[in-house]
Scaffold this active site. Structure first.
Site, PDB file in Angstrom:
ATOM      1  N   PHE A 122      51.842  39.385 -85.728  1.00 14.33           N
ATOM      2  CA  PHE A 122      50.682  40.178 -85.293  1.00 14.33           C
ATOM      3  C   PHE A 122      50.754  41.519 -86.013  1.00 14.33           C
ATOM      4  O   PHE A 122      51.720  42.268 -85.819  1.00 14.33           O
ATOM      5  CB  PHE A 122      50.792  40.361 -83.775  1.00 14.33           C
ATOM      6  CG  PHE A 122      49.663  41.068 -83.093  1.00 14.33           C
ATOM      7  CD1 PHE A 122      48.425  40.451 -82.934  1.00 14.33           C
ATOM      8  CD2 PHE A 122      49.849  42.341 -82.547  1.00 14.33           C
ATOM      9  CE1 PHE A 122      47.398  41.087 -82.244  1.00 14.33           C
ATOM     10  CE2 PHE A 122      48.824  42.974 -81.859  1.00 14.33           C
ATOM     11  CZ  PHE A 122      47.603  42.347 -81.702  1.00 14.33           C
ATOM     12  N   THR A 125      49.939  47.542 -85.836  1.00 14.88           N
ATOM     13  CA  THR A 125      50.524  48.874 -85.996  1.00 14.88           C
ATOM     14  C   THR A 125      50.593  49.307 -87.461  1.00 14.88           C
ATOM     15  O   THR A 125      50.853  48.484 -88.350  1.00 14.88           O
ATOM     16  CB  THR A 125      51.943  48.877 -85.381  1.00 14.88           C
ATOM     17  OG1 THR A 125      51.821  48.516 -84.012  1.00 14.88           O
ATOM     18  CG2 THR A 125      52.630  50.225 -85.504  1.00 14.88           C
ATOM     19  N   ILE A 156      56.502  45.132 -88.175  1.00 15.17           N
ATOM     20  CA  ILE A 156      55.873  43.849 -87.841  1.00 15.17           C
ATOM     21  C   ILE A 156      56.942  42.786 -87.552  1.00 15.17           C
ATOM     22  O   ILE A 156      57.659  42.342 -88.457  1.00 15.17           O
ATOM     23  CB  ILE A 156      54.899  43.405 -88.964  1.00 15.17           C
ATOM     24  CG1 ILE A 156      53.861  44.510 -89.216  1.00 15.17           C
ATOM     25  CG2 ILE A 156      54.227  42.069 -88.597  1.00 15.17           C
ATOM     26  CD1 ILE A 156      53.062  44.964 -87.991  1.00 15.17           C
ATOM     27  N   THR A 157      56.997  42.388 -86.284  1.00 10.38           N
ATOM     28  CA  THR A 157      58.010  41.419 -85.850  1.00 10.38           C
ATOM     29  C   THR A 157      57.786  40.068 -86.527  1.00 10.38           C
ATOM     30  O   THR A 157      56.659  39.578 -86.574  1.00 10.38           O
ATOM     31  CB  THR A 157      57.959  41.256 -84.317  1.00 10.38           C
ATOM     32  OG1 THR A 157      58.154  42.543 -83.729  1.00 10.38           O
ATOM     33  CG2 THR A 157      59.056  40.315 -83.821  1.00 10.38           C
ATOM     34  N   GLU A 364      54.312  46.364 -77.650  1.00  9.83           N
ATOM     35  CA  GLU A 364      53.129  45.821 -76.959  1.00  9.83           C
ATOM     36  C   GLU A 364      52.532  46.850 -75.986  1.00  9.83           C
ATOM     37  O   GLU A 364      52.011  46.502 -74.923  1.00  9.83           O
ATOM     38  CB  GLU A 364      53.445  44.477 -76.297  1.00  9.83           C
ATOM     39  CG  GLU A 364      53.888  43.474 -77.363  1.00  9.83           C
ATOM     40  CD  GLU A 364      53.684  42.018 -77.025  1.00  9.83           C
ATOM     41  OE1 GLU A 364      52.859  41.707 -76.174  1.00  9.83           O
ATOM     42  OE2 GLU A 364      54.362  41.190 -77.672  1.00  9.83           O
ATOM     43  N   SER A 367      55.098  52.521 -72.155  1.00 11.88           N
ATOM     44  CA  SER A 367      54.852  52.719 -70.716  1.00 11.88           C
ATOM     45  C   SER A 367      53.693  53.689 -70.508  1.00 11.88           C
ATOM     46  O   SER A 367      52.889  53.525 -69.587  1.00 11.88           O
ATOM     47  CB  SER A 367      56.119  53.253 -70.037  1.00 11.88           C
ATOM     48  OG  SER A 367      57.105  52.247 -70.026  1.00 11.88           O
TER      49      SER A 367
HETATM   50  N1  COS Z   1      39.977  43.381 -73.293  1.00  8.48           N
HETATM   51  C1  COS Z   1      38.787  43.317 -73.942  1.00  8.48           C
HETATM   52  N2  COS Z   1      38.206  44.403 -74.527  1.00  8.48           N
HETATM   53  C2  COS Z   1      38.856  45.569 -74.422  1.00  8.48           C
HETATM   54  C3  COS Z   1      40.090  45.709 -73.766  1.00  8.48           C
HETATM   55  C4  COS Z   1      40.641  44.548 -73.176  1.00  8.48           C
HETATM   56  N3  COS Z   1      41.812  44.587 -72.531  1.00  8.48           N
HETATM   57  N4  COS Z   1      40.495  46.987 -73.843  1.00  8.48           N
HETATM   58  C5  COS Z   1      39.555  47.635 -74.533  1.00  8.48           C
HETATM   59  N5  COS Z   1      38.557  46.786 -74.892  1.00  8.48           N
HETATM   60  C6  COS Z   1      37.327  47.098 -75.614  1.00  8.48           C
HETATM   61  C7  COS Z   1      36.580  48.180 -74.868  1.00  8.48           C
HETATM   62  O1  COS Z   1      35.719  47.622 -73.888  1.00  8.48           O
HETATM   63  C8  COS Z   1      35.795  48.844 -75.976  1.00  8.48           C
HETATM   64  O2  COS Z   1      34.656  48.091 -76.300  1.00  8.48           O
HETATM   65  P1  COS Z   1      33.153  48.726 -76.090  1.00  8.48           P
HETATM   66  O3  COS Z   1      33.148  49.951 -76.950  1.00  8.48           O
HETATM   67  O4  COS Z   1      32.258  47.643 -76.581  1.00  8.48           O
HETATM   68  O5  COS Z   1      33.066  49.001 -74.654  1.00  8.48           O
HETATM   69  C9  COS Z   1      36.743  48.740 -77.172  1.00  8.48           C
HETATM   70  O6  COS Z   1      37.640  47.668 -76.873  1.00  8.48           O
HETATM   71  C10 COS Z   1      37.526  49.996 -77.388  1.00  8.48           C
HETATM   72  O7  COS Z   1      38.259  50.279 -76.217  1.00  8.48           O
HETATM   73  P2  COS Z   1      38.730  51.744 -75.839  1.00  8.48           P
HETATM   74  O8  COS Z   1      37.559  52.685 -75.995  1.00  8.48           O
HETATM   75  O9  COS Z   1      39.380  51.686 -74.513  1.00  8.48           O
HETATM   76  O10 COS Z   1      39.785  52.050 -76.998  1.00  8.48           O
HETATM   77  P3  COS Z   1      40.741  53.299 -77.173  1.00  8.48           P
HETATM   78  O11 COS Z   1      40.909  53.506 -78.598  1.00  8.48           O
HETATM   79  O12 COS Z   1      40.267  54.459 -76.354  1.00  8.48           O
HETATM   80  O13 COS Z   1      42.147  52.921 -76.482  1.00  8.48           O
HETATM   81  C11 COS Z   1      44.139  51.701 -75.992  1.00  8.48           C
HETATM   82  C12 COS Z   1      42.639  51.720 -76.298  1.00  8.48           C
HETATM   83  C13 COS Z   1      44.836  53.036 -75.986  1.00  8.48           C
HETATM   84  C14 COS Z   1      44.288  51.068 -74.633  1.00  8.48           C
HETATM   85  C15 COS Z   1      44.684  50.798 -77.113  1.00  8.48           C
HETATM   86  O14 COS Z   1      44.585  51.460 -78.347  1.00  8.48           O
HETATM   87  C16 COS Z   1      46.078  50.313 -76.892  1.00  8.48           C
HETATM   88  O15 COS Z   1      46.317  49.366 -76.142  1.00  8.48           O
HETATM   89  N6  COS Z   1      47.041  50.928 -77.606  1.00  8.48           N
HETATM   90  C17 COS Z   1      48.379  50.442 -77.655  1.00  8.48           C
HETATM   91  C18 COS Z   1      48.477  49.494 -78.793  1.00  8.48           C
HETATM   92  C19 COS Z   1      49.654  48.603 -78.665  1.00  8.48           C
HETATM   93  O16 COS Z   1      49.912  48.011 -77.631  1.00  8.48           O
HETATM   94  N7  COS Z   1      50.375  48.471 -79.759  1.00  8.48           N
HETATM   95  C20 COS Z   1      51.468  47.593 -79.827  1.00  8.48           C
HETATM   96  C21 COS Z   1      51.302  46.794 -81.043  1.00  8.48           C
HETATM   97  S1  COS Z   1      51.793  45.153 -80.865  1.00  8.48           S
HETATM   98  S2  COS Z   1      53.723  45.199 -80.713  1.00  8.48           S
END
Ligand code: COS
Length: 383
Positions: A122, A125, A156-157, A364, A367
């Site tokens: 995946f 990042t 990237i894992t 992922e 916290s």
């Molecule tokens: N399921 C479906 N859609 C989603 C969703 C979810 N769980 N979360 C967000 N969305 C959608 C939102 O609805 C929005 O769409 P619309 O504009 O059409 O409404 C869009 O995605 C953007 O969402 P949002 O505005 O919440 O995005 P942000 O950039 O503000 O923030 C976070 C999102 C911070 C929650 C996100 O960037 C995140 O999870 N970051 C961490 C990333 C991560 O886990 N990295 C690890 C990499 S893998 S090891």
């Protein structure tokens, strides 16, 4: 949801035996050599671990979320590096294809993922886009029938062994944030892809991560997941919602293992003429760990069952990941403490788990990102 209790019991029994008899005895070797022996990889494939979440029609076991959580709790009872080997293939690497991919994409890739012939990674990042995933810069520019991809993905894992990447890239440079992002299936042998040198990590030796660099890498436009540009960020978020329950289940399993090791040690080790397990201050550490573990387990199973019922579990998935990973860190700390000086020594193995589990609070979604997701969802629902 458990589809058939007898089949599930047989699968859990097989995995539990495999963990006990094959993986646990190899933990030290894996940490020392930073590799997983080929015979163990072959056994993982034979058990079906690479195809766990892939539907039966594509050659997988097609487990439900509840079943997946139970399997991950069992798999957690050994070094997390073993889970990591197939974790991206059954989890974040493949689920985008399964959730949003076209039938043709599913038929093309899922059978090979299910058999373990190829692994999926995946690639979200980037050097400048970690928690703020929507700010990613990797570009994908349409040129005829292809997109030309440029950019770097970080940490990237399983990238060194991946056959395909689920890659998030910006197809619309004029649209900042999430809406300009598309998800691609990129075959790892596509010209223009190179790998960085293996990352040297705090723990989880045997699990490999590195940079993936895309330089004028041409990917057919038909490889956009589901054929729809601009929805790749949503695909990634949906994939992560599921992945967060999976990681929380692993945290429960590893915490059970560490607590079990700590309990065994406390019952053998004598000080002041008594087993240290009979001292109330040690008992407090054991009891707090047991309590928190039970809470995390209940959370994981509840979120998994709700997801199986079709509920939106974005909030619950983040609650599980937040609580279970922090719980796992506390249990690791207490397990080292109960071992005393031995806890600091490599030969007892518990310090290795202490380092290994530190990652659960970071990847992922940290916290802090889980807290942000939970609170945002609360505010949205209240509004
Ligand atoms: N399921 C479906 N859609 C989603 C969703 C979810 N769980 N979360 C967000 N969305 C959608 C939102 O609805 C929005 O769409 P619309 O504009 O059409 O409404 C869009 O995605 C953007 O969402 P949002 O505005 O919440 O995005 P942000 O950039 O503000 O923030 C976070 C999102 C911070 C929650 C996100 O960037 C995140 O999870 N970051 C961490 C990333 C991560 O886990 N990295 C690890 C990499 S893998 S090891």
């Amino acid at each position: 949801m458990i589809r058939d209790q007898d089949t599930m019991n047989a699968l859990l029994d097989t995995i539990s035996r495999f963990v006990r008899e094959r993986l646990v005895p190899n933990e030290e070797w894996v940490a020392e050599h930073d590799a997983i022996p080929e015979d163990l990889v072959a056994e993982m494939k034979a058990i079906g671990l690479f195809g766990l979440t892939i539907p039966e029609q594509y050659g997988g076991l097609g487990v439900t979320m509840e079943e997946e959580a139970l399997v991950m709790i069992e798999m957690g009872k050994t070094s997390p590096a073993f889970r990591s080997l197939f974790g991206t293939t059954v989890g974040i690497g493949s689920q985008g294809i399964l959730m949003d991919g076209s039938d043709e994409q599913k038929e093309r890739y899922l059978p090979r993922l299910a058999s373990g012939e190829i692994m999926a990674s995946f690639a979200l990042t980037e050097p400048e886009a970690g928690s703020d995933a929507a700010s990613l810069r990797t570009s994908a520019v349409l040129d005829g029938e292809d997109y030309v991809i440029n950019g770097t993905k970080r940490f990237i894992t399983n990238a060194p062994g991946a056959g395909i990447f689920t890659l998030m890239a910006r197809t619309d440079p004029g649209t900042p944030g999430a809406a300009g992002i598309s998800a691609f299936i990129v075959e790892a042998d596509t010209p223009g892809i190179s790998l960085g040198k293996p990352d040297r990590k705090m723990g989880q030796r045997g699990a490999h991560t590195c940079d993936v660099v895309f330089e004028d890498c041409r990917v057919p436009a038909r490889n956009i997941i589901g054929g729809k540009p601009g929805v790749g960020f949503k695909t990634a978020m949906k994939v992560l919602d599921k992945g967060r329950i999976h990681i929380a289940a692993i945290c429960v399993g590893v915490a059970e293992r560490m607590l079990n090791d700590a309990l065994n040690y406390a019952m053998e080790r004598k000080q002041f003429g008594e087993r240290i397990a009979d001292f109330q201050l040690v008992q407090a550490m054991l009891a707090d760990s047991r309590t928190e573990l039970y809470a995390a387990r209940c959370m994981v199973m509840d979120a998994a069952r709700r997801r199986d019922l079709g509920e939106n579990v974005s909030t619950e998935a983040s609650c599980c990941k937040l609580y279970a990973s922090e719980m796992c860190g506390r249990v690791a700390d207490r397990a080292v403490q109960i071992h005393g000086g031995a806890g600091y020594m490599t030969e007892y193995g518990i310090e290795r788990f202490y380092r290994d589990v530190r990652l659960f609070r970071i990847y992922e979604g940290t916290s802090q990102i889980q807290q942000l997701v939970i609170a945002r969802n609360m505010i949205r629902e209240a509004g």
